[in-house]
Design an enzyme around this catalytic site. Structure first.
Site, short mmCIF file in Angstrom:
data_model
loop_
_atom_site.label_atom_id
_atom_site.label_comp_id
_atom_site.label_asym_id
_atom_site.label_seq_id
_atom_site.Cartn_x
_atom_site.Cartn_y
_atom_site.Cartn_z
CD GLU A 79 -2.89 1.13 2.38
OE1 GLU A 79 -3.80 0.31 2.25
OE2 GLU A 79 -2.77 1.89 3.36
NE ARG B 190 -5.84 35.87 -13.53
CZ ARG B 190 -6.85 36.71 -13.41
NH1 ARG B 190 -7.70 36.88 -14.40
NH2 ARG B 190 -7.03 37.35 -12.28
CD GLN C 55 13.22 35.62 -10.67
OE1 GLN C 55 13.19 36.42 -9.73
NE2 GLN C 55 14.30 35.41 -11.41
#
Length: 381
Positions: free
Chosen positions: A244, A270, A281
């Site tokens: 798991e 955007r 940056q």
């Protein structure tokens, strides 16, 4: 150590991605609204082979090793927007089915595994209790010998798949005086008298993965329901956790990959201050950090799978991988929200959902604190 994918692994990954994208996303909004997956979607997971990825072919599985299983899970989760469904499928396979593959007798394997692999049967792992969470072996549920069988009594909590499960892998004390050495594992059918499932709990994340408590009130099972010998429960559970904590957490790699693709698209499109966000940056650096965390976590997880396939039991490597993936998933979820601004906290956008899906990853399969303790101990601290 070579992680370059073989031709078969590349084909497996491509097929997993395409299958998940085209077959499992259409009804996702309805599943979100209903807060559960359906038998149809579960059957599709079985049709692809996800529910039996690491199960030997003689029982109907794909017969994959741990690394190939992780690659399949990763791409399946990348393509399927329903992380709760993928989580439930992996919990079924890795915490319930694989213990049967490795510890059940041959008659039980032949009788039970095909239905679990094909998706006709849903499995659940029942070990957690109200006072046995991080202290996983502090169980109060007992399995007392009575004639040719056992009587189970106690309550399990936070059982993934419990509301829809057909079979439960139950851990109980057969010899309370022996502590964790006195724990045994049992396969219990849902219709067994004395077994009852509580009302589904409301999840904040992984909302389509159903969770509930399971009560055993003088629940009688045959001796043949026990996996392995009395007292083997700890060994069985630890083996399932190795599966798991590696293969299941590959799902979060796939989710982070998809999340990163969506973030890159958003910051390119955007515009603020007359230029794309991507040309800021601080934005570009945040995206770069998302990529760095993803690739670092991926390498740790692949290495852990590779070690498992070599037959070694390295708790250190498993804990490093699990911790890296879960914490990367949470931080990347926060970064994605930040980069989407106000839209990131609007529920309909789906951006915040990936963070809510990621938060449980630092809790289940042992908390981040538990894994840091394990790592520290392996370092001699």
């Amino acid at each position: 150590m070579d992680f370059d994918r073989t031709g078969d692994q590349r084909l497996l990954a491509e097929n997993a991605l395409e299958f998940a994208r085209t077959r499992l996303n259409g009804s996702f909004p309805q599943r979100l609204a209903e807060r559960r997956f359906g038998r149809e979607e579960w059957g599709l997971c079985g049709e692809f082979g996800l529910l039996g990825a690491s199960v030997p072919q003689e029982y109907g599985g794909l017969g994959l090793d741990a690394l190939s299983t992780a690659l399949a899970v990763e791409q399946f989760a990348r393509g399927c927007r329903d992380t709760g469904l993928v989580f439930s499928a992996c919990a079924h396979l890795l915490a319930c089915v694989m213990p049967l593959v490795e510890h059940a007798d041959e008659d039980t394997r032949r009788r039970v595994l095909p239905g679990l692999v094909e998706g006709r049967t849903i499995g659940a792992n029942a070990i957690t209790e109200a006072e046995a969470g991080s202290d996983v072996y502090a169980l109060s549920t007992t399995a007392i010998r009575d004639g040719q069988g056992y009587v189970l009594s106690g309550v399990k909590t936070f059982v993934t798949n419990a509301p829809v499960a057909d079979l439960f892998l139950v851990y109980a004390k057969t010899d309370p005086a022996d502590g964790y050495l006195g724990i045994s594992a049992f396969l219990v059918d849902r219709e067994t008298p004395g077994l009852s499932v509580g009302e589904p709990l409301i999840n904040g994340g992984l909302v389509t993965s159903p969770v509930a408590s399971v009560q055993f009130n003088d629940c009688r099972v045959a001796e043949s329901a026990r996996l392995g010998a009395e007292g083997d429960g700890r060994l069985i559970f630890n083996a399932s956790m190795r599966w798991e904590r590696t293969c299941l957490f590959a799902a979060y790699l796939g989710v982070m990959d998809r999340q990163l693709e969506e973030v890159i698209h958003h910051v390119r499109e955007r515009r603020q201050f007359r230029k794309p966000l991507a040309r800021q940056q601080s934005v570009a650096h945040r995206v770069a950090d998302m990529k760095m965390r993803l690739e670092g976590a991926r390498l740790l997880l692949y290495r852990s799978c590779w070690i498992l396939d070599k037959g070694f039991h390295s708790d250190l490597d498993v804990s490093l991988a699990k911790l890296a993936v879960s914490e990367a998933a949470i931080q990347s979820g926060l970064d994605a929200i930040h980069l989407h601004g106000a839209m990131g906290v609007i529920e309909d956008s789906g951006v915040d959902r990936l963070l809510r899906d990621a938060i449980p990853s630092a809790i289940f399969s042992a908390t981040s604190e538990i894994h840091r303790d394990l790592i520290a101990r392996r370092l001699g601290l």
